[in-house]
Design an enzyme around this catalytic site. Structure first.
Site, PDB file in Angstrom:
ATOM      1  N   CYS A 213      -3.011   3.936  -1.021  1.00  0.00           N
ATOM      2  CA  CYS A 213      -2.404   2.632  -1.271  1.00  0.00           C
ATOM      3  C   CYS A 213      -2.849   2.267  -2.677  1.00  0.00           C
ATOM      4  O   CYS A 213      -4.035   2.433  -3.018  1.00  0.00           O
ATOM      5  CB  CYS A 213      -2.911   1.604  -0.262  1.00  0.00           C
ATOM      6  SG  CYS A 213      -2.560  -0.118  -0.714  1.00  0.00           S
TER       7      CYS A 213
ATOM      8  N   ASP B 219       5.289  -3.699  -7.283  1.00  0.00           N
ATOM      9  CA  ASP B 219       4.467  -3.508  -6.071  1.00  0.00           C
ATOM     10  C   ASP B 219       4.440  -4.867  -5.392  1.00  0.00           C
ATOM     11  O   ASP B 219       4.947  -5.870  -5.935  1.00  0.00           O
ATOM     12  CB  ASP B 219       3.046  -3.067  -6.464  1.00  0.00           C
ATOM     13  CG  ASP B 219       2.134  -2.886  -5.237  1.00  0.00           C
ATOM     14  OD1 ASP B 219       2.630  -2.517  -4.160  1.00  0.00           O
ATOM     15  OD2 ASP B 219       0.916  -3.142  -5.353  1.00  0.00           O
ATOM     16  N   SER B 220       3.783  -4.929  -4.224  1.00  0.00           N
ATOM     17  CA  SER B 220       3.614  -6.235  -3.585  1.00  0.00           C
ATOM     18  C   SER B 220       2.624  -7.096  -4.368  1.00  0.00           C
ATOM     19  O   SER B 220       2.555  -8.299  -4.159  1.00  0.00           O
ATOM     20  CB  SER B 220       3.114  -6.041  -2.152  1.00  0.00           C
ATOM     21  OG  SER B 220       1.870  -5.368  -2.181  1.00  0.00           O
TER      22      SER B 220
ATOM     23  N   HIS C  89      -3.527  -0.361  -4.091  1.00  0.00           N
ATOM     24  CA  HIS C  89      -4.566  -1.392  -4.219  1.00  0.00           C
ATOM     25  C   HIS C  89      -5.986  -0.786  -4.195  1.00  0.00           C
ATOM     26  O   HIS C  89      -6.918  -1.367  -4.741  1.00  0.00           O
ATOM     27  CB  HIS C  89      -4.482  -2.394  -3.056  1.00  0.00           C
ATOM     28  CG  HIS C  89      -3.394  -3.422  -3.203  1.00  0.00           C
ATOM     29  ND1 HIS C  89      -2.064  -3.114  -3.189  1.00  0.00           N
ATOM     30  CD2 HIS C  89      -3.463  -4.771  -3.356  1.00  0.00           C
ATOM     31  CE1 HIS C  89      -1.351  -4.226  -3.316  1.00  0.00           C
ATOM     32  NE2 HIS C  89      -2.180  -5.248  -3.430  1.00  0.00           N
TER      33      HIS C  89
ATOM     34  N   CYS D 197       3.978   1.610  -5.408  1.00  0.00           N
ATOM     35  CA  CYS D 197       3.499   1.257  -4.076  1.00  0.00           C
ATOM     36  C   CYS D 197       3.860   2.391  -3.123  1.00  0.00           C
ATOM     37  O   CYS D 197       5.030   2.788  -3.047  1.00  0.00           O
ATOM     38  CB  CYS D 197       4.216  -0.038  -3.658  1.00  0.00           C
ATOM     39  SG  CYS D 197       3.954  -0.502  -1.951  1.00  0.00           S
TER      40      CYS D 197
ATOM     41  N   GLU E  51      -6.001  -8.378  -2.876  1.00  0.00           N
ATOM     42  CA  GLU E  51      -5.091  -9.293  -3.570  1.00  0.00           C
ATOM     43  C   GLU E  51      -5.765 -10.631  -3.889  1.00  0.00           C
ATOM     44  O   GLU E  51      -5.392 -11.316  -4.834  1.00  0.00           O
ATOM     45  CB  GLU E  51      -3.900  -9.528  -2.633  1.00  0.00           C
ATOM     46  CG  GLU E  51      -2.650 -10.047  -3.233  1.00  0.00           C
ATOM     47  CD  GLU E  51      -2.009  -9.066  -4.206  1.00  0.00           C
ATOM     48  OE1 GLU E  51      -1.377  -9.574  -5.102  1.00  0.00           O
ATOM     49  OE2 GLU E  51      -2.186  -7.829  -4.093  1.00  0.00           O
TER      50      GLU E  51
HETATM   51  N1  DGL Z   1       0.060  -1.330  -2.769  1.00  0.00           N
HETATM   52  C1  DGL Z   1       0.871  -0.952  -1.654  1.00  0.00           C
HETATM   53  C2  DGL Z   1       0.781   0.529  -1.336  1.00  0.00           C
HETATM   54  O1  DGL Z   1       0.527   1.315  -2.212  1.00  0.00           O
HETATM   55  C3  DGL Z   1       0.796  -1.734  -0.378  1.00  0.00           C
HETATM   56  C4  DGL Z   1       0.103  -2.997  -0.271  1.00  0.00           C
HETATM   57  C5  DGL Z   1       0.731  -3.901   0.763  1.00  0.00           C
HETATM   58  O2  DGL Z   1       0.511  -3.700   1.962  1.00  0.00           O
HETATM   59  O3  DGL Z   1       1.502  -4.745   0.324  1.00  0.00           O
HETATM   60  O4  DGL Z   1       1.015   0.940  -0.228  1.00  0.00           O
END
Ligand code: DGL
Length: 257
Positions: A186, A13-14, A188, A76, A155
């Site tokens: 998302c 993921d990011s 996160h 992600c 983050e």
């Molecule tokens: N965790 C990512 C998602 O599920 C995106 C987070 C980001 O924007 O990097 O979309």
């Protein structure tokens, strides 16, 4: 030369968001080894353009394959929508599993109700989301809500601080008492479920982690790639910035209650 270790699953993921998926993966597949890779140097993905995210995700998948991953989990929603198809077509023998906003389980459980779909701007802009939403438009009233900056704020950690609360109030107060459920689109966002609940109240939440873990198990089984180990698997954390602070944050989010 030592034989290369190839009995593990690469997850990316990011950043910390992918850990919400990783937790379900290790619960579903406790004997597997996992390498978690947070691409912090390129975060956030959700506010980049699609072509850039596709390129970044393809390069990362290649690196995980080069390191020996027997399967890839794109933990992600944003990267899945931009790159899952192209990554799958590059490695036909390798199970590649992504995550998508949990619109289906939400629409099935909350028949004909109003559902808020929180996700990054890019996820909601893509045709993949539009097709998904279109399939369930008769069963539910979906209200998409792009949340720019939210993944980047998560983050940073320190989830109890007031600036995050203010950010969430700006985004969510207009929907308080107006929606019957929330899709956390998302990876996160599950880490701030309690904070979201404080604003929107005791309504059902849905995310894609469970479904992703089950899908990975099915795909490994079908490809005869499940590990034969019987002891508990290991989890290794890595990140593109290689910062110790980040790796400690990943571990803390992984252990979070
Ligand atoms: N965790 C990512 C998602 O599920 C995106 C987070 C980001 O924007 O990097 O979309």
């Amino acid at each position: 030369m030592e034989p290369k270790h190839t009995d593990f699953i690469g997850v990316f993921d990011s950043g910390v968001g992918g850990i919400s998926i990783l937790r379900e993966l290790t619960a579903e597949l406790p004997n597997e080894d996992f390498l978690f890779y947070g691409d912090s140097a390129n975060a956030p993905y959700g506010e980049k353009d699609e072509e850039e995210v596709r390129q970044i995700a393809e390069d990362l998948a290649q690196r995980l394959i080069d390191r020996g991953s027997k399967a890839i989990v794109i933990a992600c929603n944003t990267a899945t929508s931009a790159a899952a198809e192209s990554i799958r077509s590059r490695y036909p023998g390798v199970p590649v599993v992504g995550v998508e906003p949990a619109v289906k389980p939400a629409a099935m459980e909350l028949d004909h109700k109003k559902i808020l779909v929180m996700a990054t701007p890019m996820t909601l802009k893509r045709d993949k989301y539009k097709a998904l939403a279109g399939r369930f438009s008769e069963n539910a009233q979906l209200v998409p809500l792009a949340c720019p900056g939210l993944a980047a704020r998560i983050e940073q950690g320190s989830l109890e601080e007031s600036d995050l609360k203010e950010m969430l109030e700006d985004l969510l107060l207009p929907y308080a008492g107006q929606v019957d459920g929330v899709v956390l689109g998302c990876t996160h966002y599950p880490f701030i479920q309690n904070e979201i609940r404080e604003i929107l109240g005791e309504i059902p939440f849905f995310d894609g982690a469970r479904g992703t873990a089950r899908e990975l198990k099915r795909r490994l089984e079908a490809a005869h790639l499940l590990t034969e180990r019987t002891e508990r698997g290991k989890v290794v954390f890595d990140s593109s910035r290689k910062s110790l602070k980040e790796l400690l944050l990943y571990e803390a989010f992984y252990e979070m209650n």
